[in-house]
Design a protein around this motif. Structure first.
Motif, mmCIF file in Angstrom:
data_model
loop_
_atom_site.group_PDB
_atom_site.id
_atom_site.type_symbol
_atom_site.label_atom_id
_atom_site.label_comp_id
_atom_site.label_asym_id
_atom_site.label_seq_id
_atom_site.Cartn_x
_atom_site.Cartn_y
_atom_site.Cartn_z
ATOM 1 N N LEU A 75 0.828 -1.212 0.000
ATOM 2 C CA LEU A 75 0.000 0.000 0.000
ATOM 3 C C LEU A 75 0.860 1.259 0.000
ATOM 4 O O LEU A 75 0.492 2.267 -0.619
ATOM 5 C CB LEU A 75 -0.938 -0.009 1.201
ATOM 6 N N ASP A 76 2.006 1.231 0.670
ATOM 7 C CA ASP A 76 2.920 2.376 0.628
ATOM 8 C C ASP A 76 3.450 2.589 -0.798
ATOM 9 O O ASP A 76 3.526 3.727 -1.276
ATOM 10 C CB ASP A 76 4.092 2.167 1.592
ATOM 11 N N GLY A 77 3.812 1.504 -1.468
ATOM 12 C CA GLY A 77 4.254 1.621 -2.857
ATOM 13 C C GLY A 77 3.144 2.098 -3.771
ATOM 14 O O GLY A 77 3.379 2.872 -4.709
ATOM 15 N N LEU A 78 1.911 1.644 -3.502
ATOM 16 C CA LEU A 78 0.758 2.100 -4.283
ATOM 17 C C LEU A 78 0.560 3.601 -4.120
ATOM 18 O O LEU A 78 0.275 4.312 -5.101
ATOM 19 C CB LEU A 78 -0.487 1.340 -3.827
ATOM 20 N N TRP A 79 0.708 4.107 -2.910
ATOM 21 C CA TRP A 79 0.553 5.538 -2.673
ATOM 22 C C TRP A 79 1.635 6.346 -3.390
ATOM 23 O O TRP A 79 1.362 7.414 -3.942
ATOM 24 C CB TRP A 79 0.582 5.799 -1.172
ATOM 25 N N ALA A 169 12.652 10.480 -10.432
ATOM 26 C CA ALA A 169 11.524 9.895 -11.151
ATOM 27 C C ALA A 169 10.533 10.973 -11.567
ATOM 28 O O ALA A 169 10.016 10.956 -12.694
ATOM 29 C CB ALA A 169 10.833 8.849 -10.270
ATOM 30 N N LEU A 170 10.252 11.910 -10.676
ATOM 31 C CA LEU A 170 9.310 12.985 -10.997
ATOM 32 C C LEU A 170 9.834 13.866 -12.122
ATOM 33 O O LEU A 170 9.078 14.246 -13.036
ATOM 34 C CB LEU A 170 9.043 13.814 -9.745
ATOM 35 N N LEU A 171 11.118 14.182 -12.091
ATOM 36 C CA LEU A 171 11.701 14.999 -13.160
ATOM 37 C C LEU A 171 11.628 14.280 -14.501
ATOM 38 O O LEU A 171 11.223 14.861 -15.519
ATOM 39 C CB LEU A 171 13.159 15.332 -12.820
ATOM 40 N N GLY A 172 12.024 13.016 -14.513
ATOM 41 C CA GLY A 172 12.016 12.274 -15.768
ATOM 42 C C GLY A 172 10.626 12.104 -16.342
ATOM 43 O O GLY A 172 10.400 12.330 -17.539
ATOM 44 N N LEU A 173 9.664 11.736 -15.512
ATOM 45 C CA LEU A 173 8.303 11.492 -15.992
ATOM 46 C C LEU A 173 7.628 12.787 -16.439
ATOM 47 O O LEU A 173 6.991 12.830 -17.493
ATOM 48 C CB LEU A 173 7.472 10.827 -14.894
ATOM 49 N N SER A 242 11.297 1.725 -11.210
ATOM 50 C CA SER A 242 11.871 0.653 -10.394
ATOM 51 C C SER A 242 13.367 0.485 -10.667
ATOM 52 O O SER A 242 14.102 -0.007 -9.807
ATOM 53 C CB SER A 242 11.147 -0.665 -10.654
ATOM 54 N N VAL A 243 13.833 0.913 -11.853
ATOM 55 C CA VAL A 243 15.261 0.782 -12.173
ATOM 56 C C VAL A 243 16.103 1.771 -11.386
ATOM 57 O O VAL A 243 17.322 1.614 -11.288
ATOM 58 C CB VAL A 243 15.502 0.966 -13.688
ATOM 59 N N ILE A 244 15.484 2.825 -10.830
ATOM 60 C CA ILE A 244 16.227 3.802 -10.032
ATOM 61 C C ILE A 244 15.752 3.788 -8.579
ATOM 62 O O ILE A 244 15.949 4.768 -7.849
ATOM 63 C CB ILE A 244 16.097 5.227 -10.616
ATOM 64 N N ALA A 245 15.116 2.691 -8.168
ATOM 65 C CA ALA A 245 14.655 2.534 -6.785
ATOM 66 C C ALA A 245 13.738 3.670 -6.372
ATOM 67 O O ALA A 245 13.972 4.352 -5.369
ATOM 68 C CB ALA A 245 15.851 2.433 -5.836
ATOM 69 N N GLY A 246 12.677 3.879 -7.151
ATOM 70 C CA GLY A 246 11.763 4.984 -6.886
ATOM 71 C C GLY A 246 10.733 4.716 -5.820
ATOM 72 O O GLY A 246 9.883 5.559 -5.566
ATOM 73 N N ALA A 247 10.750 3.553 -5.178
ATOM 74 C CA ALA A 247 9.832 3.183 -4.093
ATOM 75 C C ALA A 247 8.388 3.112 -4.548
ATOM 76 O O ALA A 247 7.470 3.251 -3.753
ATOM 77 C CB ALA A 247 9.959 4.156 -2.915
ATOM 78 N N ASP A 248 8.160 2.887 -5.845
ATOM 79 C CA ASP A 248 6.798 2.765 -6.359
ATOM 80 C C ASP A 248 6.275 1.354 -6.114
ATOM 81 O O ASP A 248 6.910 0.541 -5.438
ATOM 82 C CB ASP A 248 6.766 3.097 -7.852
ATOM 83 N N LEU A 250 5.823 -1.312 -8.133
ATOM 84 C CA LEU A 250 6.624 -2.418 -8.650
ATOM 85 C C LEU A 250 7.928 -2.561 -7.875
ATOM 86 O O LEU A 250 8.402 -3.681 -7.647
ATOM 87 C CB LEU A 250 6.910 -2.193 -10.137
ATOM 88 N N THR A 251 8.518 -1.442 -7.450
ATOM 89 C CA THR A 251 9.775 -1.503 -6.698
ATOM 90 C C THR A 251 9.602 -2.260 -5.389
ATOM 91 O O THR A 251 10.407 -3.148 -5.053
ATOM 92 C CB THR A 251 10.291 -0.087 -6.410
ATOM 93 N N VAL A 252 8.547 -1.951 -4.635
ATOM 94 C CA VAL A 252 8.348 -2.640 -3.349
ATOM 95 C C VAL A 252 7.961 -4.096 -3.570
ATOM 96 O O VAL A 252 8.324 -4.967 -2.758
ATOM 97 C CB VAL A 252 7.289 -1.898 -2.504
ATOM 98 N N ALA A 253 7.236 -4.386 -4.664
ATOM 99 C CA ALA A 253 6.918 -5.783 -4.968
ATOM 100 C C ALA A 253 8.195 -6.570 -5.267
ATOM 101 O O ALA A 253 8.346 -7.728 -4.838
ATOM 102 C CB ALA A 253 5.953 -5.855 -6.144
ATOM 103 N N GLN A 254 9.134 -5.943 -5.988
ATOM 104 C CA GLN A 254 10.402 -6.602 -6.279
ATOM 105 C C GLN A 254 11.208 -6.835 -5.004
ATOM 106 O O GLN A 254 11.833 -7.884 -4.830
ATOM 107 C CB GLN A 254 11.200 -5.768 -7.272
ATOM 108 N N ARG A 255 11.191 -5.855 -4.115
ATOM 109 C CA ARG A 255 11.927 -6.019 -2.858
ATOM 110 C C ARG A 255 11.360 -7.171 -2.040
ATOM 111 O O ARG A 255 12.113 -7.919 -1.392
ATOM 112 C CB ARG A 255 11.862 -4.722 -2.058
ATOM 113 N N LEU A 256 10.052 -7.321 -2.075
ATOM 114 C CA LEU A 256 9.432 -8.400 -1.317
ATOM 115 C C LEU A 256 9.770 -9.765 -1.901
ATOM 116 O O LEU A 256 10.102 -10.706 -1.171
ATOM 117 C CB LEU A 256 7.910 -8.203 -1.269
ATOM 118 N N TYR A 257 9.682 -9.901 -3.240
ATOM 119 C CA TYR A 257 9.932 -11.236 -3.793
ATOM 120 C C TYR A 257 11.421 -11.580 -3.821
ATOM 121 O O TYR A 257 11.790 -12.738 -4.030
ATOM 122 C CB TYR A 257 9.269 -11.429 -5.154
#
Length: 319
Positions: A75-79, A169-173, A242-248, A250-257
């Protein structure tokens, strides 16, 4: 004694009145389409087989999916994903409007700057831009304010401290989105009839007032649909951070798995949340398009019935 005359009998040269219609007469026969039925049956069979295979496959670990669907880390990553999407789209729309106005400006310098911006940020991959912003400290170790062209600096900050993963991430997007939004806004502005702008100018309206009261309200019906699509695309594009550890998400899902090795289950968790977000955004886009399409050829059923009734009204009737 006179014989009663049948009112339904036809006289010489008269047509026989039509009798009451039967339900059989009103039936419309539809031709059989075996090909369509076969295709529909095959599609339903394939969908049912896929659903059954997914539901009973033990390797998908649905218990893990249910366990982590409402996990605090997810949920934190979703936010973070929602924050990135909303903030990047807001900045991107603001940049897009500014650059689009520069493109239609009479100044050659403004047009050239806008064209160069769109050319560069549309021509390079977004993933490259994200990695570039994340490593901007390699080019500018410090960011400061002061006199330009080598003059003294009044205040400085370390770039690594200032440009975090979220900021990069915000600058790039947002900057990348601004290039695409500028083309969408420019297309909407060009679609407005120039004669209306000339008429508004003849009435003494300033250029800014013409843009605000005449051009933009009409251009919005063209700008809104692709902007909604861009917003939905941005929801999914945030996964690239997720490639720059943006805490989004997908990033937190990757950390979990990476800790519990439930790769597929955690990817399913993330996919379900992406589907929820895009569905909500699609519903919002639908109502927003209806709002800005009013008065531009959209006819409601009531209006259509009223028009038909007026067209069928006898001449001289007042009701």
């Amino acid at each position: 004694m006179s014989t009663p005359v049948d009112a339904t009998a036809a006289g010489p040269g008269q047509a026989t009145p039509a009798g009451p219609e039967t339900p059989e007469a009103n039936r419309i026969s539809h031709p059989l389409r075996p090909g369509r039925w076969l295709a529909a049956g095959a599609t339903a069979l394939i969908l049912a087989w896929l659903a059954w295979t997914i539901a009973v496959n033990p390797n998908l670990h649905w218990d893990i999916v249910v366990k982590y669907q409402l996990d605090r880390v997810i949920l934190d990553g979703l936010w973070v994903t929602i924050q990135l999407t909303v903030a990047a789209m807001a900045i991107g729309v603001a940049l897009g409007v500014t650059v689009a106005l520069m493109q239609v400006s009479d100044s050659r310098i403004l047009r050239s700057g806008a064209i160069a911006y769109v050319w560069f940020f549309r021509g390079t991959p977004l993933l490259v831009q994200l990695i570039f912003w994340f490593n901007i400290a390699l080019i500018f170790p410090e960011i400061g304010l002061g006199v330009p062209f080598g003059g003294p600096k009044l205040v400085t900050w370390e770039t690594n401290t200032l440009v975090t993963g979220f900021v990069a991430a915000l600058l790039g997007l947002s900057i990348n989105e601004g290039a695409y939004m500028s083309e969408i806004v420019r297309a909407g502005l060009r679609a407005v009839d120039p004669g209306q702008q000339e008429a508004a100018a003849a009435l003494g309206m300033s250029r800014m007032k013409i843009m605000k009261r005449v051009v933009l309200p009409q251009a919005m019906r063209i700008i809104v649909p692709p902007t909604g699509n861009q917003f939905i695309s941005m929801l999914k594009t945030t996964s690239l951070v997720s490639v720059i550890a943006g805490a989004d998400l997908l990033t937190v899902a990757q950390r979990l798995y990476l800790t519990n090795f439930e790769v597929i289950a955690l990817l399913i968790v993330a996919s379900i949340w992406y589907l929820v977000l895009t569905t909500v955004a699609s519903i919002g886009q639908y109502f927003l398009e209806r709002r800005f399409s009013r008065g531009f050829g959209a006819t409601t059923p009531g209006t259509l019935r009223g028009r038909i009734a007026r067209n069928l009204r006898p001449t001289g009737s007042t009701r």
